[in-house]
Design an enzyme around this catalytic site. Structure first.
Site, short mmCIF file in Angstrom:
data_model
loop_
_atom_site.label_atom_id
_atom_site.label_comp_id
_atom_site.label_asym_id
_atom_site.label_seq_id
_atom_site.Cartn_x
_atom_site.Cartn_y
_atom_site.Cartn_z
N CYS A 189 -50.79 -34.21 -87.98
CA CYS A 189 -50.28 -35.41 -88.90
C CYS A 189 -50.73 -35.21 -90.31
O CYS A 189 -51.20 -36.15 -90.93
CB CYS A 189 -51.01 -36.69 -88.34
N ALA A 196 -56.86 -37.67 -76.82
CA ALA A 196 -57.16 -39.04 -77.47
C ALA A 196 -56.16 -39.51 -78.56
O ALA A 196 -56.14 -38.84 -79.33
CB ALA A 196 -58.35 -39.28 -77.30
N ASP A 221 -60.27 -34.09 -74.15
CA ASP A 221 -60.79 -34.45 -75.57
C ASP A 221 -62.33 -33.99 -75.77
O ASP A 221 -63.08 -34.20 -74.58
CB ASP A 221 -60.49 -35.85 -75.90
#
Length: 441
Positions: free
Chosen positions: A382, A261, A282
């Site tokens: 990230c 997700a 997820d």
């Protein structure tokens, strides 16, 4: 409290929820703007005030040093002072008298005790405009950088330790720049036509310096266009969109996206398949609804299956060597997203990096047996922290000696080591990390 909705009242309401109640800035602001009936210009102003105030919170708090001499009891006052200070120091086109006038109106609107809150806000802001900006001595370099770039001191120390003082100043300054409006063009439609259409409707597109399927737009609002609604493009950062390109895909592979997700990378992989499929996991079933919606909009829903599974337990749900390709876009600290999600800098601690490392390794340990011989595993985050990136790779290889790093070459970037770290000041993108493994035959 009055229900009058202006750009500043909505910004203040959002800041109260974020700074005082711990809400997420993007969710709170989007909810506030949704039914506000503000013009686009006023929505832009509210957005600038919210993100700017949060971004520069440490700097702004420092500006009030010695000026607040009484205990603040009403929770709207500090967010109002910070938002007003942001305008004083960063919005040159707004005169100080107008900022103070608006602050006084908001104090009356939000305050339970109109006169006392109004007098306090008015007095402190007048003193601030008389004194002007203050900064720590440059001799105390870490404190100076911390206040100037509005970054917690532990993060400044962390960046200096890993990248040196000069590069740290560059990285931190880049975090305080505006985030780009980056979109990825679908590979299932004519990308040149999409680019031309973006020009026609006024988005002034420019190709990314990281890939030709990513485009930087001059402004927001793309979700209201037919191009978005019809699946010609999707909102995705240019660094994040490199992840799917790292795989060698023929089109008939069975792929597992272990932490899917909202589905950006799932969809990008699905676009590369014809007879293959992507299984998207997820931990939150609710979030998988977003994956399905995005897959439907982008025209790949027939190639995507979702399953509500904690990736740390994936080995309990799937057979050994079931997948040709596996992506682990792992939950992480998000330290590469500080430009886009400024509040992360205030909520994360050094201990979080090691706690997250354990989760990341647990996920990799769980999915490793599910990969076929000669298969490919891509690990991405990230974040730019060494603990969550290079150290995870090192520890995973120690635990799983049958895996090895695999060099890869993309359209505009390459990695001879099998690891690629994109720092936020390199391309003006999100900070990102990608590692590619191959399972020996």
């Amino acid at each position: 409290m009055s229900t009058t909705k202006t750009a500043r009242s909505i910004a203040l309401n959002t800041l109260i929820r974020v700074l005082e109640d711990g809400s997420y800035s993007n969710i709170s602001l989007n909810n506030s703007l949704k039914n506000s009936h503000l013009s686009q210009a006023d929505q832009n102003l509210a957005t600038k005030l919210v993100y700017g105030t949060i971004q520069y919170k440490i700097y702004l708090e420092y500006q009030f040093k010695g000026l607040i001499k009484t205990k603040i009891t009403e929770k709207y006052i500090m967010p109002l002072l910070l938002m007003s200070a942001y305008q004083i120091f960063f919005l040159d086109k707004v005169p100080n008298r107008a900022i103070l006038d608006e602050a006084n109106k908001l104090a009356k609107q939000f305050g339970k005790h109109h006169s006392s809150g109004f007098r306090l806000v008015n007095g402190i802001l007048r003193a601030l405009t008389r004194r002007g900006e203050i900064l720590p001595s440059p001799k105390d370099s870490l404190k100076y950088i911390s206040v100037k770039e509005s970054m917690p001191i532990w993060l400044v120390e962390y960046f200096v330790k890993n990248w040196g003082k000069k590069r740290t100043e560059s990285i931190l300054a880049s975090f305080n720049e505006n985030a780009k409006n980056s979109v990825r063009l679908s590979s299932l439609v004519d990308q040149k036509k999409t680019f031309i259409e973006l020009k026609k409707i006024g988005f002034d597109p420019e190709y990314s310096s990281l890939s030709s399927h990513d485009v930087i737009l001059s402004h927001g609002g793309i979700i209201d266009t037919d191009l978005f609604k019809n699946g010609a493009l999707t909102i995705q950062d240019e660094a994040a969109s490199l992840v799917a390109d790292v795989f060698d895909i023929n089109g008939n592979e069975k792929v597992l996206d272990a932490c899917s997700a909202p589905g950006g990378k799932t969809i990008q992989i699905a676009e590369k398949l014809n007879e293959g499929s992507v299984t998207a996991l997820d931990i939150h079933e609710k979030k998988l609804k977003l994956v399905r919606q995005n897959a439907q909009r982008m025209g790949v829903n027939e190639r995507v299956t979702t399953k509500g599974v904690d990736a740390r337990k994936a080995h309990e749900y799937f057979s050994k060597q079931q997948f040709d390709r596996i992506l682990v876009d792992a939950p992480c600290s998000g330290l590469g997203l500080l430009r886009r999600k400024p509040e992360i800098r205030y909520s994360k601690k050094l201990d979080d990096l090691l706690n997250l490392q354990k989760i990341q390794l647990d996920i990799l340990d769980s999915i490793a047996p599910l990969l076929k011989k000669e298969g490919e595993l891509v690990y991405s985050t990230c974040t730019i922290s060494v603990e969550e990136d290079e150290e995870v790779v090192e520890k995973f290889l120690q635990r799983h000696p049958d895996f090895e790093l695999a060099p890869f070459k993309l359209e505009k970037v390459a990695s001879k080591t099998g690891m690629l770290k994109i720092l936020p000041d390199s391309y003006g993108s999100d900070g990102f990390f990608i590692a590619k493994f191959k399972l020996r035959g």
